[in-house]
Design an enzyme around this catalytic site. Sequence first.
Site, PDB file in Angstrom:
ATOM      1  N   HIS A  25       3.483  12.897   3.460  1.00 10.85           N
ATOM      2  CA  HIS A  25       4.389  11.741   3.485  1.00 10.85           C
ATOM      3  C   HIS A  25       5.358  11.876   2.319  1.00 10.85           C
ATOM      4  O   HIS A  25       5.128  11.357   1.236  1.00 10.85           O
ATOM      5  CB  HIS A  25       3.559  10.447   3.395  1.00 10.85           C
ATOM      6  CG  HIS A  25       4.363   9.186   3.570  1.00 10.85           C
ATOM      7  ND1 HIS A  25       3.780   7.992   3.949  1.00 10.85           N
ATOM      8  CD2 HIS A  25       5.679   8.921   3.412  1.00 10.85           C
ATOM      9  CE1 HIS A  25       4.710   7.056   4.011  1.00 10.85           C
ATOM     10  NE2 HIS A  25       5.874   7.595   3.676  1.00 10.85           N
ATOM     11  N   HIS A 205       5.723   4.841  10.280  1.00 11.26           N
ATOM     12  CA  HIS A 205       5.396   3.923   9.189  1.00 11.26           C
ATOM     13  C   HIS A 205       4.951   2.609   9.832  1.00 11.26           C
ATOM     14  O   HIS A 205       5.634   2.083  10.717  1.00 11.26           O
ATOM     15  CB  HIS A 205       6.629   3.641   8.333  1.00 11.26           C
ATOM     16  CG  HIS A 205       7.004   4.737   7.386  1.00 11.26           C
ATOM     17  ND1 HIS A 205       7.177   6.031   7.773  1.00 11.26           N
ATOM     18  CD2 HIS A 205       7.227   4.715   6.039  1.00 11.26           C
ATOM     19  CE1 HIS A 205       7.500   6.761   6.706  1.00 11.26           C
ATOM     20  NE2 HIS A 205       7.539   5.993   5.650  1.00 11.26           N
ATOM     21  N   GLU A 208       3.028  -1.107   5.969  1.00 12.26           N
ATOM     22  CA  GLU A 208       3.398  -0.939   4.554  1.00 12.26           C
ATOM     23  C   GLU A 208       3.642  -2.356   4.012  1.00 12.26           C
ATOM     24  O   GLU A 208       2.891  -2.830   3.163  1.00 12.26           O
ATOM     25  CB  GLU A 208       4.659  -0.071   4.431  1.00 12.26           C
ATOM     26  CG  GLU A 208       5.168   0.101   3.005  1.00 12.26           C
ATOM     27  CD  GLU A 208       6.495   0.891   2.922  1.00 12.26           C
ATOM     28  OE1 GLU A 208       7.141   1.100   3.954  1.00 12.26           O
ATOM     29  OE2 GLU A 208       6.863   1.271   1.785  1.00 12.26           O
ATOM     30  N   ASP A 286       5.783   9.870  -1.085  1.00 11.45           N
ATOM     31  CA  ASP A 286       6.803   9.033  -0.424  1.00 11.45           C
ATOM     32  C   ASP A 286       8.224   9.410  -0.873  1.00 11.45           C
ATOM     33  O   ASP A 286       8.903  10.148  -0.169  1.00 11.45           O
ATOM     34  CB  ASP A 286       6.515   7.543  -0.659  1.00 11.45           C
ATOM     35  CG  ASP A 286       7.031   6.660   0.462  1.00 11.45           C
ATOM     36  OD1 ASP A 286       7.485   7.177   1.487  1.00 11.45           O
ATOM     37  OD2 ASP A 286       6.968   5.422   0.326  1.00 11.45           O
TER      38      ASP A 286
HETATM   39  N1  HPA Z   1       9.207   3.012   3.897  1.00  7.21           N
HETATM   40  C1  HPA Z   1      10.104   2.965   4.877  1.00  7.21           C
HETATM   41  N2  HPA Z   1      11.159   3.764   4.913  1.00  7.21           N
HETATM   42  C2  HPA Z   1      11.327   4.655   3.938  1.00  7.21           C
HETATM   43  C3  HPA Z   1      10.435   4.748   2.902  1.00  7.21           C
HETATM   44  C4  HPA Z   1       9.310   3.894   2.888  1.00  7.21           C
HETATM   45  O1  HPA Z   1       8.446   3.889   1.980  1.00  7.21           O
HETATM   46  N3  HPA Z   1      10.899   5.723   2.099  1.00  7.21           N
HETATM   47  C5  HPA Z   1      12.024   6.216   2.644  1.00  7.21           C
HETATM   48  N4  HPA Z   1      12.291   5.560   3.763  1.00  7.21           N
HETATM   49 ZN    ZN Z   2       7.650   6.580   3.606  1.00  7.23          ZN
END
Ligand code: HPA
Ligand code: ZN
Length: 350
Positions: A25, A205, A208, A286
């Site tokens: 990731h 994703h 989060e 990330d």
């Molecule tokens: N979340 C969603 N989109 C993203 C992220 C993330 O952590 N990093 C780069 N694009």
């Molecule tokens: Zn991400």
Amino acid sequence: MYNVHPIAPKRLPELLKRMPKAELHIHIEGSLEPELIFKLSKKNNIPIPYENVEALRSAYAFNNLQSFLDIYYAGASVLITEDDFYEMAHAYFLKAAQDHVVHAELFFDPQTHTVRGVPMQAIIHGLSRACKEAEQTLGITTCLILCFLRHLSEEDALKTLEEAMPFKNYLVGVGLDSGEVGNPPEKFSKVFAKCKALGLKLVAHAGEEGPPSYIWSALDVLGVQRIDHGVQCIKDPELINRLRLERTPLTVCPLSNLKLKVFPSLADHNIAKLLAEGLCVTINSDDPAYFGGYIYENFLQTFEALGLGAKEAYAFAHNSFEASFMTTSEKEKRYHELKVCFESFVEHDA
Ligand code: HPA
Ligand code: ZN
């Protein structure tokens, strides 16, 4: 399962650094360091609204995902030529090699660039040239995952997939990123069904900042093989059960979660609980240029904050290979290297 010997706490940082690991990731645009942003801004004559590197770096104080994305997309605007994409990924691989990353699956966001007139070919050829070189010179195996921006429409995603078709063989799969809340996975059901039919791997994703229901729909509507982040699953015991039973990997990014205020501190992070629940959790960076550290820093700070040791280190590294899109024989090779590394830390009586 391998019987992991405990090690002296003072040797833990060295173990976390030296153990072979996969990074699953990493948004490659999130590895653009301020120095390279400034260099490309000058070369390409793209102004950025900051005086210097220090001023830009000091703007990296975020309240949530969206406040980060605004700066992240501004930073990515300096990328124009194939060489720019190559240089960005090349710099990442040098850092990854220092942290003993032996396999990396890179996310990239083509819509951020094609909307500015950058051809898909320049993006993919630049990145894949750096990937090939990393394999040859650093021994890092690599693959590319094209991410659709979820704040844009599904039509835009379908158009992007069309544009990427001539380069399909460069891609292992597709993902879904950008602003999560209000853009549930099911908004992209058609484009993900198309990608599945093309034989691409699917990730997204989910969970989060968004609710557990987004993780359910990423699994059930999109049919993803991995969940990126996924930490909000903690609110739903039935979902935890499902993730455990199906061994669906979660690619967790502790420093990202800290900087975007998903958790108030690393000591409050739930990654150790998720591991103890039997989930296939991994540690990743990330957007390392924005969140204060590459993968080793994520391991080190998380282990210090949560009081973790060699057993958990082995589990996270093993999970990173299990969760990867490597072939079974490549995985076996990496499991073996992991064991050899841990054996080298066992202290034998004289
Ligand atoms: N979340 C969603 N989109 C993203 C992220 C993330 O952590 N990093 C780069 N694009
Ligand atoms: Zn991400």
